[in-house]
Design a protein around this motif. Structure first.
Motif, PDB file in Angstrom:
ATOM      1  N   ALA A   1      59.131  38.208  18.455  1.00  0.00           N
ATOM      2  CA  ALA A   1      57.973  38.322  17.569  1.00  0.00           C
ATOM      3  C   ALA A   1      56.769  38.859  18.329  1.00  0.00           C
ATOM      4  CB  ALA A   1      57.654  36.964  16.956  1.00  0.00           C
ATOM      5  N   ILE A   2      56.574  38.352  19.552  1.00  0.00           N
ATOM      6  CA  ILE A   2      55.400  38.799  20.324  1.00  0.00           C
ATOM      7  C   ILE A   2      55.556  40.265  20.725  1.00  0.00           C
ATOM      8  CG2 ILE A   2      54.204  38.471  22.498  1.00  0.00           C
ATOM      9  CD1 ILE A   2      54.810  35.471  22.086  1.00  0.00           C
ATOM     10  N   ILE A   3      56.795  40.649  21.114  1.00  0.00           N
ATOM     11  CA  ILE A   3      57.028  42.049  21.493  1.00  0.00           C
ATOM     12  C   ILE A   3      56.758  42.969  20.315  1.00  0.00           C
ATOM     13  CG2 ILE A   3      58.864  43.655  22.101  1.00  0.00           C
ATOM     14  CD1 ILE A   3      59.993  41.388  23.855  1.00  0.00           C
ATOM     15  N   LEU A   4      57.236  42.570  19.121  1.00  0.00           N
ATOM     16  CA  LEU A   4      57.013  43.395  17.931  1.00  0.00           C
ATOM     17  C   LEU A   4      55.530  43.487  17.600  1.00  0.00           C
ATOM     18  CD1 LEU A   4      59.921  42.254  15.652  1.00  0.00           C
ATOM     19  CD2 LEU A   4      59.536  44.519  16.489  1.00  0.00           C
ATOM     20  N   LEU A   5      54.809  42.365  17.779  1.00  0.00           N
ATOM     21  CA  LEU A   5      53.368  42.370  17.504  1.00  0.00           C
ATOM     22  C   LEU A   5      52.663  43.403  18.367  1.00  0.00           C
ATOM     23  CD1 LEU A   5      50.835  40.789  16.299  1.00  0.00           C
ATOM     24  CD2 LEU A   5      50.837  39.616  18.459  1.00  0.00           C
ATOM     25  N   TYR A   6      53.009  43.402  19.686  1.00  0.00           N
ATOM     26  CA  TYR A   6      52.341  44.354  20.574  1.00  0.00           C
ATOM     27  C   TYR A   6      52.713  45.791  20.243  1.00  0.00           C
ATOM     28  CZ  TYR A   6      49.968  41.304  23.798  1.00  0.00           C
ATOM     29  OH  TYR A   6      49.092  40.451  24.350  1.00  0.00           O
TER      30      TYR A   6
ATOM     31  N   THR B   1      44.764  61.745  18.913  1.00  0.00           N
ATOM     32  CA  THR B   1      45.113  61.269  17.573  1.00  0.00           C
ATOM     33  C   THR B   1      46.522  61.673  17.171  1.00  0.00           C
ATOM     34  OG1 THR B   1      44.153  63.259  16.624  1.00  0.00           O
ATOM     35  CG2 THR B   1      42.743  61.339  16.770  1.00  0.00           C
ATOM     36  N   LEU B   2      47.148  62.588  17.937  1.00  0.00           N
ATOM     37  CA  LEU B   2      48.493  63.038  17.572  1.00  0.00           C
ATOM     38  C   LEU B   2      49.589  62.325  18.353  1.00  0.00           C
ATOM     39  CD1 LEU B   2      47.992  66.877  17.140  1.00  0.00           C
ATOM     40  CD2 LEU B   2      48.131  65.112  15.413  1.00  0.00           C
ATOM     41  N   VAL B   3      49.212  61.394  19.212  1.00  0.00           N
ATOM     42  CA  VAL B   3      50.194  60.688  20.043  1.00  0.00           C
ATOM     43  C   VAL B   3      49.961  59.193  19.861  1.00  0.00           C
ATOM     44  CG1 VAL B   3      50.988  60.295  22.382  1.00  0.00           C
ATOM     45  CG2 VAL B   3      50.234  62.548  21.729  1.00  0.00           C
ATOM     46  N   VAL B   4      51.033  58.425  19.649  1.00  0.00           N
ATOM     47  CA  VAL B   4      50.848  56.981  19.494  1.00  0.00           C
ATOM     48  C   VAL B   4      50.413  56.375  20.815  1.00  0.00           C
ATOM     49  CG1 VAL B   4      52.505  56.761  17.623  1.00  0.00           C
ATOM     50  CG2 VAL B   4      53.248  56.436  19.953  1.00  0.00           C
ATOM     51  N   ASN B   5      49.861  55.182  20.713  1.00  0.00           N
ATOM     52  CA  ASN B   5      49.319  54.506  21.877  1.00  0.00           C
ATOM     53  C   ASN B   5      50.461  54.109  22.813  1.00  0.00           C
ATOM     54  OD1 ASN B   5      47.883  52.993  23.605  1.00  0.00           O
ATOM     55  ND2 ASN B   5      47.017  51.615  22.094  1.00  0.00           N
ATOM     56  N   PRO B   6      50.541  54.663  24.046  1.00  0.00           N
ATOM     57  CA  PRO B   6      51.691  54.350  24.909  1.00  0.00           C
ATOM     58  C   PRO B   6      51.563  53.029  25.654  1.00  0.00           C
ATOM     59  CG  PRO B   6      50.315  55.955  25.970  1.00  0.00           C
ATOM     60  CD  PRO B   6      49.676  55.669  24.651  1.00  0.00           C
ATOM     61  N   LEU B   7      50.373  52.464  25.708  1.00  0.00           N
ATOM     62  CA  LEU B   7      50.193  51.290  26.582  1.00  0.00           C
ATOM     63  C   LEU B   7      50.973  50.068  26.115  1.00  0.00           C
ATOM     64  CD1 LEU B   7      46.438  51.691  27.440  1.00  0.00           C
ATOM     65  CD2 LEU B   7      48.413  52.493  28.664  1.00  0.00           C
ATOM     66  N   PRO B   8      50.993  49.731  24.795  1.00  0.00           N
ATOM     67  CA  PRO B   8      51.830  48.590  24.379  1.00  0.00           C
ATOM     68  C   PRO B   8      53.303  48.801  24.681  1.00  0.00           C
ATOM     69  CG  PRO B   8      50.351  49.203  22.618  1.00  0.00           C
ATOM     70  CD  PRO B   8      50.249  50.256  23.642  1.00  0.00           C
ATOM     71  N   HIS B   9      53.771  50.048  24.603  1.00  0.00           N
ATOM     72  CA  HIS B   9      55.172  50.307  24.905  1.00  0.00           C
ATOM     73  C   HIS B   9      55.472  49.953  26.363  1.00  0.00           C
ATOM     74  CE1 HIS B   9      55.403  53.524  21.500  1.00  0.00           C
ATOM     75  NE2 HIS B   9      54.809  52.428  21.134  1.00  0.00           N
ATOM     76  N   VAL B  10      54.566  50.354  27.260  1.00  0.00           N
ATOM     77  CA  VAL B  10      54.782  50.073  28.683  1.00  0.00           C
ATOM     78  C   VAL B  10      54.786  48.577  28.934  1.00  0.00           C
ATOM     79  CG1 VAL B  10      53.868  50.453  30.961  1.00  0.00           C
ATOM     80  CG2 VAL B  10      53.681  52.233  29.281  1.00  0.00           C
TER      81      VAL B  10
END
Lengths: 129, 159, 90
Positions: free
Chosen positions: A47-52, A79-88
């Protein structure tokens, strides 16, 4: 009522993750079996991973892999690229969750070898003797 | 239906020609894909963690389709520990080497005196070295987790 | 015990849902997570590292210290499982 419905529709992802987290928390507290507790912890982590990860989504944006030469020549429009920081961050969190699950399963195996059961109350009974 | 279930219960788990042949055929391709995911992590989704898990999963598939001894024969326990330690050491060694050469800790552009690529290309190449280390470590740890958990630490019987 | 667990999880969920109303809506481009520091990484990671995959660039270079200890953590987990479970063959 329309206000609440509009709120839920606009933020349905967070509502789903909070419900998922409640399932995990209930399993961690309410279940007597240690393996079920571990599964509850895994659901909680999911759940926490999905939230981030969901906080990184942008409407109308693509994956965070860009064309190198185009990016070097013209730059990248954020604006054309999703935020990569939560993925990392969540990539490392997933690995930690795997490690924690592995160590927890090993400890559970040792507990089963020692006491012959994984039910919490029976283990407590055997320790109390 | 019941007769089929009884028959299946009598047979040893995974002792099936179809499972064996298909697993044996799939393992090299899974390993190739794992290497591709590690090496191609700069240009596509992937990287050390994902590729390492794929490489570990290929040996776990071998252990599931045959038995633990077969997977231990193809990839020995000591080799596994050596590779895992090497992977962690590659990462930390690269970081320390950056500091020794004269840059900051983990600043890959400081490695330029070793090989004249240019500081920016060295940052790209340093990420690659680090990903290989991560992949090796993750592969060996996944495999050792599976071995230990499936056999209870005995490493002779079990799945 | 079950009732207490249900009550605990329901209260926690209610508090979190109360907090959710301050969050930005789903996939909002103007949310704080998308506007604050991430655009710096998106703009500068390719010219600074020449890696087209921004996630790999951030993982291996900008947050390399984090990833290094990540590897150490998973290595320690493997060592811990070996120490807890493995028995010598003799």
């Amino acid at each position: 009522m329309t206000g609440l419905t509009a709120e839920i529709v606009a933020k349905y992802n967070y509502w789903l993750y909070v419900i998922l987290m409640m399932v995990g928390l209930y399993a961690m507290i309410g279940k007597k079996n240690l393996v079920k507790k571990l599964l509850g912890m895994n659901i909680f982590q999911t759940a926490i991973i999905l939230l981030y990860v969901s906080s990184g989504v942008k409407r109308g944006a693509g994956i965070p892999i860009v064309d190198k030469y185009k990016a070097l020549a013209q730059g990248v429009d954020p604006t054309l690229v999703v935020n990569p920081l939560p993925h990392v961050l969540m990539l490392t969190a997933i690995v930690v969750s795997v490690s924690v699950t592995g160590v927890a399963l090993a400890v559970l195996l040792r507990i089963y070898r020692e006491y012959g059961t994984l039910e919490e109350d029976e283990i407590l009974e055997k320790i109390g003797k | 239906m019941k007769r089929i279930q009884e028959k299946a219960a009598q047979r040893a788990f995974g002792d099936n020609q179809i499972i064996r042949v298909s697993a044996r055929m799939m393992v090299p391709f899974i390993q190739l894909f794992g290497l591709y995911v590690i090496v191609h992590g700069h240009y596509s989704p992937g990287g050390g963690f994902q590729g390492g898990v794929l490489l570990g999963a290929s040996y776990i598939l071998l252990a599931l389709a045959f038995d633990l001894k077969t997977s231990l024969k193809t990839f020995s326990e000591s080799m596994n520990s050596i590779l895992g330690t090497t992977g962690a050491l590659i990462f930390v060694g690269t970081a320390v080497l950056c500091a020794l050469v004269g840059g900051l800790f983990l600043d890959y552009s400081a490695l330029e005196p070793l090989l004249p690529l240019g500081p920016i290309e060295w940052r790209s190449f340093g990420i690659f070295i680090v990903e290989v280390g991560v992949g090796l470590a993750v592969m060996s740890i996944m495999l050792s987790l599976y071995w230990d958990l499936s056999s209870g630490g005995e490493l002779d019987e079990g799945l | 015990m079950k009732a207490i667990a249900l009550l605990c999880s329901l209260i926690t969920g209610a508090v979190l849902l109360y907090g959710v109303q301050d969050f930005a809506p789903w996939s909002d481009p103007a949310s704080p997570a998308s506007t604050h520091v991430s655009s710096h990484y998106i703009r500068n990671s390719v010219p600074e590292t020449h890696v087209p995959n921004i996630v790999t660039a951030v993982l291996g270079d900008y947050r390399g210290y984090d990833t290094m200890f990540e590897t150490v953590v998973i290595f320690c987990a493997g060592m811990a499982v070996i120490c807890v479970l493995r028995r010598s063959k003799s």
